[in-house]
Design an enzyme around this catalytic site. Structure first.
Site, mmCIF file in Angstrom:
data_model
loop_
_atom_site.group_PDB
_atom_site.id
_atom_site.type_symbol
_atom_site.label_atom_id
_atom_site.label_comp_id
_atom_site.label_asym_id
_atom_site.label_seq_id
_atom_site.Cartn_x
_atom_site.Cartn_y
_atom_site.Cartn_z
ATOM 1 N N HIS A 147 48.444 12.034 14.240
ATOM 2 C CA HIS A 147 49.612 12.136 13.352
ATOM 3 C C HIS A 147 50.034 13.604 13.256
ATOM 4 O O HIS A 147 50.079 14.173 12.164
ATOM 5 C CB HIS A 147 49.307 11.615 11.935
ATOM 6 C CG HIS A 147 49.296 10.115 11.830
ATOM 7 N ND1 HIS A 147 48.687 9.447 10.789
ATOM 8 C CD2 HIS A 147 49.832 9.158 12.616
ATOM 9 C CE1 HIS A 147 48.837 8.153 10.950
ATOM 10 N NE2 HIS A 147 49.520 7.949 12.046
ATOM 11 N N GLU A 205 54.545 2.272 16.159
ATOM 12 C CA GLU A 205 54.132 3.680 16.208
ATOM 13 C C GLU A 205 53.695 4.019 17.637
ATOM 14 O O GLU A 205 53.088 3.200 18.334
ATOM 15 C CB GLU A 205 52.997 3.939 15.205
ATOM 16 C CG GLU A 205 52.858 5.410 14.864
ATOM 17 C CD GLU A 205 52.036 5.681 13.605
ATOM 18 O OE1 GLU A 205 51.387 4.744 13.084
ATOM 19 O OE2 GLU A 205 52.036 6.839 13.156
ATOM 20 N N TYR A 251 39.318 6.195 7.845
ATOM 21 C CA TYR A 251 40.609 5.603 8.244
ATOM 22 C C TYR A 251 41.258 4.909 7.046
ATOM 23 O O TYR A 251 42.443 5.069 6.770
ATOM 24 C CB TYR A 251 40.363 4.604 9.373
ATOM 25 C CG TYR A 251 41.595 4.189 10.135
ATOM 26 C CD1 TYR A 251 42.006 4.905 11.247
ATOM 27 C CD2 TYR A 251 42.331 3.078 9.757
ATOM 28 C CE1 TYR A 251 43.136 4.519 11.956
ATOM 29 C CE2 TYR A 251 43.449 2.690 10.451
ATOM 30 C CZ TYR A 251 43.856 3.410 11.557
ATOM 31 O OH TYR A 251 44.979 3.025 12.249
#
Ligand code: FEO
Length: 395
Positions: free
Chosen positions: A23, A81, A193
């Site tokens: 990210h 994504e 996560y």
């Protein structure tokens, strides 16, 4: 290269051993990651997800070695994504007319990123896709887990849930299954996560887990999009998610601070000592946030029942490292956690008040007005900080 995971279902993804940040620079991946793509070869051939864009050509070349690309009947894009959809443009150059099954929101995200008018087939929860030999894919929308476009797909007969990001972990490994990797690594990466990516969506996740469990599906494998496939007691990670989604906390107090001339650092250590003296059972952890990995500290915050934040006063406010970290905690919408603040100051001394306001705004329950010390703590003030720690331990 393809690896069989069950019957006519194969892993055709990419192991990314070098990945250290994800990210952008928002998420640390000390143990690398994998981008899991799956190929179902029944009467119909179905590709589920692809890999991150930097590996697009490598992915397509590998795929072409294991199957004639023209034989792919359907593509399922569980999530838009680019760590999962990034190889679509390279692949679709070869097979531009292949239909892509995804949610309505995924059409928006895929079009928004790739500006292509591919043959999208929008699916909703309960819709099915016949793959032949008596098997079908059943789609389950997973809105906000973790994007509005996310979904999962369940392959009947083989009983495989392709869950995409949910239940995943950033863990590079050549091993395919959860029982073949170090269990500490596996669960540390799984909770990290959850804490850093899924925590804000816990209320939605609680409902979705209930919905999935109420379907009474036989689940033999949970094939995630990152890390290992859950085959040994696959529902264990669902049970963990249930725990984590319900205002999770352990018997832990975490102290997060930054310091200029070590006065606030001294307070942090004194407070930790006091907590340990008052409650020998509680786990106490101390982090200088400016010298620590923020995602690892967030994971410790997620585990905690109480979080203490410390900063000296700087320009009538607090150090930017602490301001940024409190902002990150606010984004993650942690619930049911207590907080208090502490800090040294030389002149005006606003830091504790500033942190009190920020922590309340971030959703924490303030349990004390906080501990302030002017200049460096002397012996009496160090003792006072120890006593403050004892008091916090008792709340
Ligand atoms: Fe692994 Fe939300 O992408």
């Amino acid at each position: 290269m393809k690896k069989q995971i069950k019957n006519n279902v194969f892993w055709v993804g990419k192991v990314d051993w070098e990945l250290k940040k994800f990210h952008g620079n928002e998420y640390s991946t000390h143990k690398g990651s994998t981008y899991n793509s799956y190929l179902i070869q029944e009467e119909k051939t179905v590709l589920i997800d692809t890999v991150w864009s930097p590996f697009d050509e490598e992915f397509v070349e590998n795929l072409a070695e294991v199957i004639d690309l023209d034989k792919i009947d359907y593509i399922v894009a569980n999530h838009g994504e680019i760590d999962h959809s990034g190889a679509l443009p390279a692949l679709m150059k070869h097979i531009p007319d292949t239909p892509i099954y995804c949610t309505a929101n995924a059409v928006k995200s895929l079009k928004g990123q790739f500006h292509q008018d591919w043959d999208f087939r929008v699916v909703k929860t309960g819709d099915t896709l016949d793959v032949g030999n008596g098997k079908e894919l059943v789609f389950v929308e997973m809105m906000m887990l973790h994007w509005p476009d996310s979904m999962a797909a369940y392959l009947t007969e083989d009983n495989i849930l392709f869950s995409n990001d949910a239940f995943g972990q950033h863990l590079a490994t050549e091993k395919l299954y959860n029982d073949l990797v170090d269990q500490c690594d596996l669960f540390n990466e799984a909770i990290k996560y959850y804490a850093n990516i899924l925590a804000p969506f816990s209320p939605i996740l609680r409902k979705k887990l209930d919905e999935i469990l109420s379907l009474n599906l036989q689940i033999d494998l949970i094939a995630t999009s990152h890390g290992v496939i859950w085959r040994d007691n696959p529902l264990q990670i669902v049970e963990k998610y249930s725990e984590w989604a319900n205002d999770y906390q352990e018997d832990q107090i975490t102290i997060v601070y930054d310091t200029m001339w070590n006065g606030t650092k001294m307070l942090a250590e004194n407070i930790a000592e006091g907590i340990g003296l008052a409650d020998p059972d509680v786990v106490v952890k101390v982090f200088n946030v400016a010298k620590s990995d923020e995602n690892d500290v967030i994971t410790e915050v997620f585990r905690s029942k109480t979080v203490l934040v410390g900063s000296p006063t700087m320009s009538n406010s607090i150090l930017h490292s602490m301001a940024g970290f409190i902002h990150l905690m606010k984004e993650l919408k942690f619930k049911n956690k207590k907080a208090a603040a502490f800090g040294c100051y030389g002149w005006s001394g606003e830091s504790v008040k500033v942190m009190n306001d920020l922590m309340e705004d971030a959703g924490f329950e303030l349990i004390d007005e906080g501990f302030k010390n002017q200049w460096n703590p002397d012996v009496d003030e160090q003792q006072a900080a120890i006593d403050f720690g004892k008091k916090i331990a008792g709340i």
